[in-house]
Every structure is written in structure tokens, then in C-alpha cells.
Design an enzyme around this catalytic site. Structure first.
Site, PDB file in Angstrom:
ATOM      1  N   LEU A   1       0.877  -1.166   0.000  1.00 54.25           N
ATOM      2  CA  LEU A   1       0.000   0.000   0.000  1.00 54.25           C
ATOM      3  C   LEU A   1       0.913   1.214   0.000  1.00 54.25           C
ATOM      4  CD1 LEU A   1      -2.760  -0.819   2.674  1.00 54.25           C
ATOM      5  CD2 LEU A   1      -2.986  -0.905   0.190  1.00 54.25           C
ATOM      6  N   ASP A   2       0.516   2.262  -0.706  1.00 57.56           N
ATOM      7  CA  ASP A   2       1.302   3.489  -0.698  1.00 57.56           C
ATOM      8  C   ASP A   2       1.422   4.034   0.719  1.00 57.56           C
ATOM      9  OD1 ASP A   2       1.418   3.355  -3.473  1.00 57.56           O
ATOM     10  OD2 ASP A   2      -0.375   4.599  -3.723  1.00 57.56           O
ATOM     11  N   LYS A   3       2.445   4.815   0.961  1.00 58.15           N
ATOM     12  CA  LYS A   3       2.682   5.394   2.280  1.00 58.15           C
ATOM     13  C   LYS A   3       1.432   6.090   2.824  1.00 58.15           C
ATOM     14  CE  LYS A   3       5.416   8.970   4.612  1.00 58.15           C
ATOM     15  NZ  LYS A   3       6.511   9.970   4.465  1.00 58.15           N
TER      16      LYS A   3
ATOM     17  N   ARG B   1      -5.687   5.361  -8.142  1.00 56.74           N
ATOM     18  CA  ARG B   1      -5.367   6.774  -8.301  1.00 56.74           C
ATOM     19  C   ARG B   1      -5.263   7.148  -9.781  1.00 56.74           C
ATOM     20  NH1 ARG B   1      -0.080   7.264  -4.705  1.00 56.74           N
ATOM     21  NH2 ARG B   1      -0.356   9.506  -5.129  1.00 56.74           N
TER      22      ARG B   1
END
Length: 389
Positions: A202-204, A317
Site C-alpha cells: 500500500l502506498d505510504k 489513483r
């Protein structure tokens, strides 16, 4: 708070909903990128958010040792060289960029005096000494005690509810304090697993559910299940604009050919599909703090439920931005801040898979974290609810 459900069979739990109508691909949006933002280093060169364990070594760190001091005498042949270039010739096991950092950190002396300018020219006969501290990368795979937000754990795997701001894997700018460092401290077997058992990312700044293997059998089984699209993942997101009730984005994703720090919808990319369902729609305007704020017209936002059928880097996104509905506060993909959100409004809300060892069907759900919950509530005050999830 995440919760676990065990009812149903694996097929029932992982059954894909009937696909809604697919929108045609519009021309690629230029988007507004934050020049300081970039793909996390752990994702550089990657096209997916799952990890091919065949290409990843175990995370066992090298044995710790005291930094070495190394001394050189500048020869006539080296006279006039830059200091960092001179050091690179004498300590070739280190990169020139790392040696430059050592110079800037006052780890180098010339004739006994500290030097902090890497471009300084050395002169024949000078005595150069360097303290060869290890690189940050070599120290990254170390155990760090931290409170892990574990919502389920057995002998084979665990599920965490990752908070926004926690980096999953060490990378440039984040060599410590990552989920992987915490996993290495959590159980002894993590050190012998690829990336301490991490099988997807997962992205930060994305919050929510992740599954992590604790044994090589579980890591292998989970990796294969993700690659075969047998793991069901759903996300909640807040986006700009009014979206259709249901739609699918099916468009290939690859590196943005113009802005290399981003991914984009490109014909040469890998196939990617995201199903989107509108849960809520409403209007919002910032509270008037200035005359300019008072003149700001309310804007429309939507809360959506996204189902991944593939796992490309930044897939949700990119797909929503390509449809002119970027995530709220997602600067990299053109989403302006709103609704009080200071990070991209994306949360991994549901995770379902078949246990790779026991065969049990597992389903986990996670409520919105406080920042997104407040944003969702403020949108609900000015709009109408759709399907409740």
C-alpha cells in the site's frame, strides 16, 4: 477497527460481481504533478503492487561490523582529481554518491583536517583518511520494535490495518521505521522470508488492510493467489466531481512517458481494471476564513467503492484521475486538497482470500480512519447517501 468474518465458502467470498458497463477511454489527462512527489523507491521499475518472491532475496541483514578507517596517499597520477572521485577509486565497493555523503558528513580528513566539500581537488602527497560508514541500505533490514496494528494472526500469516504515513518497505528517505522493520522484530522467522513476508504494497499515504506471510509456504501461496487474481480487495475513496452510479475503468497502466515520477494510462502499459460504485455524493466548501473563502462556491465530491481486478502500481489513483475524478488531496495525480484531508483519500476497506495453508475462507473489513471518517461525514452533511457499505 478491522474485523474478521469466516462465514461462507471460498468461492462465495471471492465471487466477482457482475461487471458494470465499461466507459470508453478518453484522451490521457495531463494532470498536475507535485514536483517534489515521486513513486516510492520500493516501486521504482515496478508495474504491480504485488511482489514476485522469486526475484526477492530473504531479508537477513549482513553481520554488523565497526566502520573501517582507510587511509590513502595522493599519487602524482591522482593530482587534481575531485575528492569524491579519488575516494571512489580507493573504496570501489561503495558508490560515489555514498562517498560524497561521507565527505559532507565530515567523515573525511586531508592531512588531519576535516573536509566537507566533495568537489575539492586533491594534491599529490596529501594524506587522505575516510571513515567508511555503512550505507543506509545495508542497515535497512534490521528489526525495530513497534506496535503493529494486527487484526488477525496465526502461525502462517497475519493481517495488519496499516495507518496512513507508515511506509511498507525501506526505500530512499525511509530506511527505518517501516512495516518491514516492525515485522522483523515481531517474529523470528521474518528474517528468512522475502521482504519479511510482505506480498503486496500500500502506498505510504494509503491506509487499510494488508496480508503478510509468516512462513515460506504462506508467502508462496499468497503471492500466487494475488498473481492469479484470487485475492479480493476493495477500497473506499473520496474523489472530485459527480461520478456515475456504477462504472468500470479498463485501461492499461505504465510509467508516465512525460512525468516519470507518475504512472499513467498508456497503450504500452499492463492491462488494468477497476470497478467503481458510487456510495455518496455531496457538495462541500471550506469554512470562510477570508473574503476569498466566502466567495468560494461549493464543489461536488463523491465517495466511492473500488474493486481491483488487477494490482498495478497506483491503479485506483491513476484510473480515477484518467476519468477526471482524481482522489481528494492526491497532488501527484491532480487532486486538490478538500474536506479537511491532508493525504490522498484512499483506504483499503476489505480484504478476502483463501488461507494458503488451511484452506479457510477469510474476510476482513476495516472502518475508515479518523481523517477520512470526518471527511466522509462532512460530505454526507451536504449530500445524499447511496449504497451503504
Amino acid at each position: 477497527m478491522a474485523r474478521r468474518a469466516t462465514s461462507g465458502t471460498p468461492k462465495d467470498l471471492l465471487k466477482k460481481p457482475q461487471a458494470p458497463a465499461t466507459l470508453s477511454d478518453p484522451p490521457q489527462q495531463a494532470g498536475l504533478a507535485d514536483p517534489e512527489a515521486a513513486l516510492p523507491a520500493e516501486e521504482e521499475g515496478a508495474d504491480d503492487d504485488w511482489l514476485d518472491i522469486a526475484a526477492i532475496p530473504a531479508t537477513r541483514p549482513a553481520a554488523a561490523s565497526a566502520p573501517e578507517r582507510r587511509a590513502f596517499t595522493v599519487s602524482t597520477a591522482s593530482h587534481g582529481q575531485r575528492l569524491d572521485a579519488f575516494l571512489a577509486a580507493g573504496a570501489s565497493e561503495f558508490s560515489r554518491s555514498h562517498l560524497k555523503l561521507l565527505v559532507e558528513d565530515a567523515c573525511v580528513t586531508i592531512d588531519g583536517k576535516p573536509v566537507t566539500t566533495a568537489s575539492r581537488k586533491v594534491q599529490a602527497g596529501q594524506q587522505v583518511e575516510v571513515l567508511l560508514k555503512p550505507t543506509a541500505q545495508s542497515q535497512a533490514f534490521v528489526a525495530e520494535k513497534m506496535t503493529l496494528p494486527i487484526v488477525f494472526e496465526d502461525a502462517h500469516l497475519l493481517v495488519v490495518d496499516k495507518p496512513a504515513g507508515l511506509v511498507v518497505h525501506p526505500a530512499a528517505g525511509n530506511w527505518t521505521g517501516t512495516l518491514m522493520n516492525g515485522l522483523l522484530a515481531h517474529h523470528a522467522g521474518a528474517v528468512d522470508l522475502p521482504r519479511a513476508g510482505i506480498v503486496h504494497r500500500l502506498d505510504k499515504d494509503t491506509s487499510g488492510l494488508m496480508v503478510v506471510g509468516k512462513t515460506i509456504a504462506a508467502v508462496t501461496g499468497l503471492s500466487r493467489a494475488i498473481a492469479a487474481r484470487e485475492v479480493s480487495r476493495q477500497y473506499k475513496a473520496l474523489v472530485h466531481g459527480a461520478v456515475p452510479e456504477r462504472f468500470t475503468v479498463e485501461a492499461s497502466i505504465g510509467r508516465d512517458p512525460v512525468t516519470r515520477v507518475r504512472m499513467a494510462v498508456v497503450p504500452s502499459g499492463k492491462p488494468a481494471r477497476t470497478d467503481v460504485e458510487r456510495l455518496i455524493e455531496g457538495t462541500w466548501a471550506p469554512r470562510a476564513q477570508t473574503k476569498a473563502d466566502a466567495r468560494t462556491q461549493p464543489r461536488v465530491f463523491s465517495g466511492v467503492w473500488c474493486t481491483l481486478h488487477t494490482g498495478r502500481t497506483h491503479q485506483i489513483r491513476v484510473h480515477l484521475s484518467s476519468r477526471r475524478h482524481p482522489l481528494v488531496a492526491d497532488a501527484l495525480y491532480g487532486g486538490a486538497p478538500a474536506l479537511g484531508m491532508a493525504r490522498q483519500a484512499l483506504h483499503a476497506a476489505r480484504l478476502a482470500f483463501t488461507h494458503p495453508v488451511t484452506g479457510a475462507a477469510l474476510v476482513f473489513e476495516s472502518g475508515l480512519p479518523p481523517d477520512m471518517a470526518a471527511a466522509w461525514a462532512s460530505l454526507a452533511e451536504g449530500g445524499q447517501e447511496g449504497v451503504t457499505r
